[in-house]
Design a protein around this motif. Structure first.
Motif, PDB file in Angstrom:
ATOM      1  N   PRO A 175       0.940  -1.521  -0.600  1.00  0.00           N
ATOM      2  CA  PRO A 175       0.194   0.541  -0.097  1.00  0.00           C
ATOM      3  C   PRO A 175       1.052   1.120  -0.056  1.00  0.00           C
ATOM      4  CG  PRO A 175      -0.627  -1.870   1.659  1.00  0.00           C
ATOM      5  CD  PRO A 175       0.434  -2.216   1.018  1.00  0.00           C
ATOM      6  N   LYS A 176       0.648   1.921  -0.669  1.00  0.00           N
ATOM      7  CA  LYS A 176       1.189   3.673  -0.491  1.00  0.00           C
ATOM      8  C   LYS A 176       0.117   4.995  -0.848  1.00  0.00           C
ATOM      9  CE  LYS A 176       3.792   2.113  -4.154  1.00  0.00           C
ATOM     10  NZ  LYS A 176       4.275   2.095  -6.060  1.00  0.00           N
ATOM     11  N   THR A 177      -1.215   4.615  -0.756  1.00  0.00           N
ATOM     12  CA  THR A 177      -1.865   5.979  -0.218  1.00  0.00           C
ATOM     13  C   THR A 177      -2.463   5.070   0.926  1.00  0.00           C
ATOM     14  OG1 THR A 177      -3.423   4.791  -1.754  1.00  0.00           O
ATOM     15  CG2 THR A 177      -1.845   6.147  -2.640  1.00  0.00           C
ATOM     16  N   VAL A 178      -3.714   5.892   2.015  1.00  0.00           N
ATOM     17  CA  VAL A 178      -4.956   5.748   2.522  1.00  0.00           C
ATOM     18  C   VAL A 178      -5.789   4.734   1.689  1.00  0.00           C
ATOM     19  CG1 VAL A 178      -6.461   6.530   4.016  1.00  0.00           C
ATOM     20  CG2 VAL A 178      -4.230   8.119   3.728  1.00  0.00           C
ATOM     21  N   LYS A 179      -6.053   4.694   1.161  1.00  0.00           N
ATOM     22  CA  LYS A 179      -6.820   4.340  -0.227  1.00  0.00           C
ATOM     23  C   LYS A 179      -6.655   3.040  -0.230  1.00  0.00           C
ATOM     24  CE  LYS A 179      -9.616   7.854  -2.442  1.00  0.00           C
ATOM     25  NZ  LYS A 179     -10.336   8.354  -3.599  1.00  0.00           N
ATOM     26  N   ASP A 180      -5.590   2.497  -0.231  1.00  0.00           N
ATOM     27  CA  ASP A 180      -4.794   1.235  -0.809  1.00  0.00           C
ATOM     28  C   ASP A 180      -4.416   0.690   0.942  1.00  0.00           C
ATOM     29  OD1 ASP A 180      -4.249   2.185  -3.035  1.00  0.00           O
ATOM     30  OD2 ASP A 180      -1.680   2.528  -2.808  1.00  0.00           O
ATOM     31  N   ILE A 181      -4.491   1.192   2.170  1.00  0.00           N
ATOM     32  CA  ILE A 181      -4.848   0.566   3.108  1.00  0.00           C
ATOM     33  C   ILE A 181      -6.170   0.321   3.839  1.00  0.00           C
ATOM     34  CG2 ILE A 181      -4.233   1.180   5.727  1.00  0.00           C
ATOM     35  CD1 ILE A 181      -1.639   2.005   5.271  1.00  0.00           C
ATOM     36  N   GLN A 182      -7.149   0.862   3.595  1.00  0.00           N
ATOM     37  CA  GLN A 182      -8.314   1.086   3.826  1.00  0.00           C
ATOM     38  C   GLN A 182      -8.828  -0.064   2.877  1.00  0.00           C
ATOM     39  OE1 GLN A 182     -10.117   4.855   2.675  1.00  0.00           O
ATOM     40  NE2 GLN A 182      -9.005   5.523   4.987  1.00  0.00           N
ATOM     41  N   SER A 183      -8.729  -0.207   1.932  1.00  0.00           N
ATOM     42  CA  SER A 183      -8.973  -1.330   1.225  1.00  0.00           C
ATOM     43  C   SER A 183      -8.563  -2.592   1.415  1.00  0.00           C
ATOM     44  CB  SER A 183      -8.193  -1.210  -0.369  1.00  0.00           C
ATOM     45  OG  SER A 183      -8.728  -2.749  -1.502  1.00  0.00           O
ATOM     46  N   LEU A 184      -7.071  -3.154   1.944  1.00  0.00           N
ATOM     47  CA  LEU A 184      -6.410  -3.789   2.666  1.00  0.00           C
ATOM     48  C   LEU A 184      -7.086  -4.596   3.710  1.00  0.00           C
ATOM     49  CD1 LEU A 184      -4.632  -6.438   2.320  1.00  0.00           C
ATOM     50  CD2 LEU A 184      -3.119  -4.135   3.697  1.00  0.00           C
ATOM     51  N   THR A 185      -7.728  -3.553   4.325  1.00  0.00           N
ATOM     52  CA  THR A 185      -8.725  -3.414   5.882  1.00  0.00           C
ATOM     53  C   THR A 185      -9.651  -3.724   5.545  1.00  0.00           C
ATOM     54  OG1 THR A 185      -8.952  -1.258   6.040  1.00  0.00           O
ATOM     55  CG2 THR A 185      -6.995  -2.091   7.179  1.00  0.00           C
ATOM     56  N   ARG A 186     -10.433  -3.718   4.435  1.00  0.00           N
ATOM     57  CA  ARG A 186     -12.182  -3.808   4.129  1.00  0.00           C
ATOM     58  C   ARG A 186     -11.422  -5.015   3.712  1.00  0.00           C
ATOM     59  NH1 ARG A 186     -12.927   1.239   1.561  1.00  0.00           N
ATOM     60  NH2 ARG A 186     -11.848  -0.146   0.276  1.00  0.00           N
ATOM     61  N   HIS A 187     -11.086  -5.777   2.994  1.00  0.00           N
ATOM     62  CA  HIS A 187     -10.355  -7.654   2.345  1.00  0.00           C
ATOM     63  C   HIS A 187     -10.524  -8.259   3.575  1.00  0.00           C
ATOM     64  CE1 HIS A 187     -10.314  -6.048  -1.879  1.00  0.00           C
ATOM     65  NE2 HIS A 187     -10.236  -7.312  -2.722  1.00  0.00           N
ATOM     66  N   PHE A 199     -12.441 -16.543   9.059  1.00  0.00           N
ATOM     67  CA  PHE A 199     -11.046 -17.101   8.651  1.00  0.00           C
ATOM     68  C   PHE A 199     -10.121 -17.110   9.091  1.00  0.00           C
ATOM     69  CE2 PHE A 199     -15.275 -17.497   5.889  1.00  0.00           C
ATOM     70  CZ  PHE A 199     -14.801 -18.829   5.492  1.00  0.00           C
ATOM     71  N   ILE A 200      -9.595 -15.548   9.879  1.00  0.00           N
ATOM     72  CA  ILE A 200      -8.441 -15.431  10.361  1.00  0.00           C
ATOM     73  C   ILE A 200      -8.346 -15.454  12.075  1.00  0.00           C
ATOM     74  CG2 ILE A 200      -6.121 -13.786   9.147  1.00  0.00           C
ATOM     75  CD1 ILE A 200      -8.232 -13.160   7.525  1.00  0.00           C
ATOM     76  N   SER A 201      -6.766 -16.554  12.127  1.00  0.00           N
ATOM     77  CA  SER A 201      -6.865 -15.758  13.871  1.00  0.00           C
ATOM     78  C   SER A 201      -6.422 -14.822  13.340  1.00  0.00           C
ATOM     79  CB  SER A 201      -6.151 -17.201  13.888  1.00  0.00           C
ATOM     80  OG  SER A 201      -4.987 -17.414  14.838  1.00  0.00           O
ATOM     81  N   LYS A 202      -6.415 -13.945  14.662  1.00  0.00           N
ATOM     82  CA  LYS A 202      -6.205 -13.316  15.531  1.00  0.00           C
ATOM     83  C   LYS A 202      -6.210 -11.724  14.491  1.00  0.00           C
ATOM     84  CE  LYS A 202      -3.206 -15.315  18.968  1.00  0.00           C
ATOM     85  NZ  LYS A 202      -1.973 -15.137  19.648  1.00  0.00           N
ATOM     86  N   ALA A 203      -7.001 -11.981  13.829  1.00  0.00           N
ATOM     87  CA  ALA A 203      -7.370 -10.863  12.498  1.00  0.00           C
ATOM     88  C   ALA A 203      -6.831  -9.416  13.016  1.00  0.00           C
ATOM     89  CB  ALA A 203      -8.879 -11.040  11.977  1.00  0.00           C
ATOM     90  N   THR A 204      -7.593  -9.168  13.845  1.00  0.00           N
ATOM     91  CA  THR A 204      -6.934  -7.549  14.876  1.00  0.00           C
ATOM     92  C   THR A 204      -5.022  -7.670  14.918  1.00  0.00           C
ATOM     93  OG1 THR A 204      -9.110  -7.290  15.499  1.00  0.00           O
ATOM     94  CG2 THR A 204      -8.030  -5.843  15.930  1.00  0.00           C
ATOM     95  N   ASP A 205      -4.971  -8.461  15.560  1.00  0.00           N
ATOM     96  CA  ASP A 205      -3.711  -8.100  15.562  1.00  0.00           C
ATOM     97  C   ASP A 205      -2.829  -7.775  14.565  1.00  0.00           C
ATOM     98  OD1 ASP A 205      -2.984  -8.456  18.157  1.00  0.00           O
ATOM     99  OD2 ASP A 205      -3.629 -10.542  18.710  1.00  0.00           O
ATOM    100  N   ARG A 206      -2.638  -9.007  13.965  1.00  0.00           N
ATOM    101  CA  ARG A 206      -2.203  -8.862  12.132  1.00  0.00           C
ATOM    102  C   ARG A 206      -1.964  -7.513  11.152  1.00  0.00           C
ATOM    103  NH1 ARG A 206      -1.003 -14.086  10.678  1.00  0.00           N
ATOM    104  NH2 ARG A 206      -1.958 -16.203  11.952  1.00  0.00           N
ATOM    105  N   CYS A 207      -3.602  -6.699  11.778  1.00  0.00           N
ATOM    106  CA  CYS A 207      -3.564  -5.926  10.495  1.00  0.00           C
ATOM    107  C   CYS A 207      -3.625  -4.168  12.107  1.00  0.00           C
ATOM    108  CB  CYS A 207      -5.413  -5.458  10.683  1.00  0.00           C
ATOM    109  SG  CYS A 207      -5.742  -6.483   9.454  1.00  0.00           S
ATOM    110  N   ASP A 256       5.166  -3.667   7.032  1.00  0.00           N
ATOM    111  CA  ASP A 256       5.883  -4.954   5.270  1.00  0.00           C
ATOM    112  C   ASP A 256       6.162  -6.196   6.392  1.00  0.00           C
ATOM    113  OD1 ASP A 256       7.053  -4.678   2.611  1.00  0.00           O
ATOM    114  OD2 ASP A 256       9.166  -5.136   3.445  1.00  0.00           O
ATOM    115  N   LYS A 257       6.775  -6.610   7.297  1.00  0.00           N
ATOM    116  CA  LYS A 257       6.517  -8.123   7.735  1.00  0.00           C
ATOM    117  C   LYS A 257       5.239  -7.831   8.147  1.00  0.00           C
ATOM    118  CE  LYS A 257       8.051 -10.322  11.888  1.00  0.00           C
ATOM    119  NZ  LYS A 257       9.058 -10.225  12.792  1.00  0.00           N
ATOM    120  N   ALA A 258       4.550  -6.980   8.487  1.00  0.00           N
ATOM    121  CA  ALA A 258       2.931  -7.642   8.910  1.00  0.00           C
ATOM    122  C   ALA A 258       2.165  -8.564   7.433  1.00  0.00           C
ATOM    123  CB  ALA A 258       2.304  -6.744   9.506  1.00  0.00           C
ATOM    124  N   PHE A 259       2.343  -7.509   6.508  1.00  0.00           N
ATOM    125  CA  PHE A 259       2.007  -7.321   4.677  1.00  0.00           C
ATOM    126  C   PHE A 259       2.230  -8.757   4.259  1.00  0.00           C
ATOM    127  CE2 PHE A 259       1.481  -6.562   0.431  1.00  0.00           C
ATOM    128  CZ  PHE A 259       0.294  -6.518  -0.054  1.00  0.00           C
TER     129      PHE A 259
END
Length: 416
Positions: A163-175, A182-190, A211-214
């Motif tokens: 992600p390079k912009t705010v919209k990119d991160i918002q799109s990632l978190t929406r996905h 289906f995701i273990s500890k999803a909030t911690d991962r984000c 970068d590591k979390a991504f």
């Protein structure tokens, strides 16, 4: 077998000829051998991919001759006017008569990769077929695998670039939010992604932690995300986990010496909840899990596994009778002080708001504040302090009088 009422006024000979004609000329799904099915499927897939053909809902010419006759009293409700006169329907003109065909299209799409090869599906009847007993077990397992995550949403995350912009991160978190069960500890991962959003609304601060979390998120999503289905009488297990700012839990179905996940849930703690001791965070996680997964708790026996004395905490009267509130003090130099309050008495929501307000006023007075601006999330408290509303409850009246007395000690005050 479905039959059609052609007419009651035709002769028997004419009825027989008409039925024979319909049977001869009606469109039916032909039966072919496996090789022809594969050839047709490959051709249809190819033509669909290049946009040469498309699937239709239910063309009129495919409809069978079965008519659903309406009740005589309801026929008048379908009346319509034409330039030739007034008419009404004797047979149902609506799409409800195509429910069977609609459902058949659904199961055809759902089991498309398996139809002909391992199963045959007709409406709600399914037949699993195999050449050998061992292969039959594998085919049954394929049908009863469990609940799978949407592959398109998973691929959407895997195809994302950094992600390079705010919209990119918002799109990632929406996905991620769409697949959170289906995701273990999803909030911690984000968590690092949310940190990157803090500050400027137009730019982000992408760090090595992000970068590591991504990378770890993509690696996790590349694995098969599968949740187990339940059967009546299943005994489930729930694991609780807490971190600095997140509580997480997973519901497990033990089966055949293995543990199969049923649902993952994680929740970010509010600022006033972060200072809680870990044991209280665990208790809070259990309360949240009982609310979020209520249907499971109502239908199944669930064992809570933890290495903490959770039972003792939950059995303490203070845990259930005590209430809490939070407040934040910000100095003119932008120094932020956060406080979490725990009451040893039962308090209503409005009483808790007043307790937080009074505590904030006392702390500000002790720090030497002369002027104070107050922001409250309770419109009732704000209007009562501003004398827009009156207090009818004896307890609230006492709180209001004490608040007015403390506010009078400041040179200036404003509450909103």
């Amino acid at each position: 077998m479905m039959t059609s009422r052609i007419s009651t006024s035709l002769s028997l000979e004419l009825c027989s000829d008409l039925v024979a004609f319909l049977r001869l000329n009606s469109e039916k799904r032909c039966a072919y051998d496996l090789e022809r099915y594969e050839a047709m499927r490959a051709e249809v897939d190819k033509l669909s991919t290049i946009g040469f053909i498309k699937e239709v809902d239910y063309p009129t010419w495919l409809a069978n001759v079965v008519m659903i006759f309406m009740h005589p009293e309801d026929q008048a409700h379908t009346s319509f006017i034409t330039n030739h006169g007034l008419y009404c329907y004797k047979a149902m003109p609506f799409r409800l008569k195509n429910v069977g065909a609609t459902y058949q299209r659904l199961v055809n799409s759902l089991f498309a990769p398996l139809i002909v090869n391992t199963i045959e599906v007709y409406v709600d009847d399914m037949l699993v077929k195999s050449r050998t007993a061992d292969q039959h077990i594998l085919n049954l397992s394929a049908i009863q695998r469990g609940i799978e995550a949407n592959p398109e949403k998973i691929q959407g995350i895997l195809d994302m670039t950094i992600p390079k912009t705010v919209k990119d991160i918002q799109s990632l978190t929406r996905h991620v939010a769409a697949l959170t069960r289906f995701i273990s500890k999803a909030t911690d991962r984000c968590a690092s992604f949310f940190k990157a959003l803090k500050g400027s609304k137009r730019s982000i601060t992408w760090t090595a932690e992000c970068d590591k979390a991504f990378s770890e998120l993509k690696e996790y999503m590349s694995q098969a995300l599968l949740l187990s289905t339940l059967e009546p009488g299943d005994i489930l297990v729930i694991y609780l986990s807490v971190s600095a700012k997140v509580v997480s839990f997973v519901l497990i179905r033990p089966k055949e010496s293995a543990e199969h996940p049923v649902n993952y849930v994680s929740k970010a703690l509010q600022d006033v909840e972060v200072p809680y001791p870990d044991i209280e965070k665990l208790a809070f996680a259990l309360v949240v899990s009982a609310r979020r997964l209520r249907p499971y708790f109502q239908a199944h026996t669930i064992h809570v596994l933890t290495n903490q004395p959770l039972r003792q905490v939950l059995q303490e009267p203070d845990f259930w009778e005590g209430c809490g509130a939070g407040l934040v003090l910000i100095s003119p130099d932008k120094i932020v002080l956060e406080y979490a309050l725990r009451f040893k008495f039962h308090a209503s929501n409005n009483e808790a708001k007043y307790e937080a307000l009074l505590t904030g006023l006392r702390l500000a007075k002790e720090m030497g504040a002369k002027e104070i601006q107050i922001f409250s999330d309770s419109q009732l408290v704000v209007h009562q302090v501003n004398q827009d509303f009156t207090a009818n409850d004896i307890s609230i009246t006492a709180y209001l009088q004490h608040t007015s007395h403390l506010l009078a000690t400041f040179d200036a005050n404003l509450i909103s």
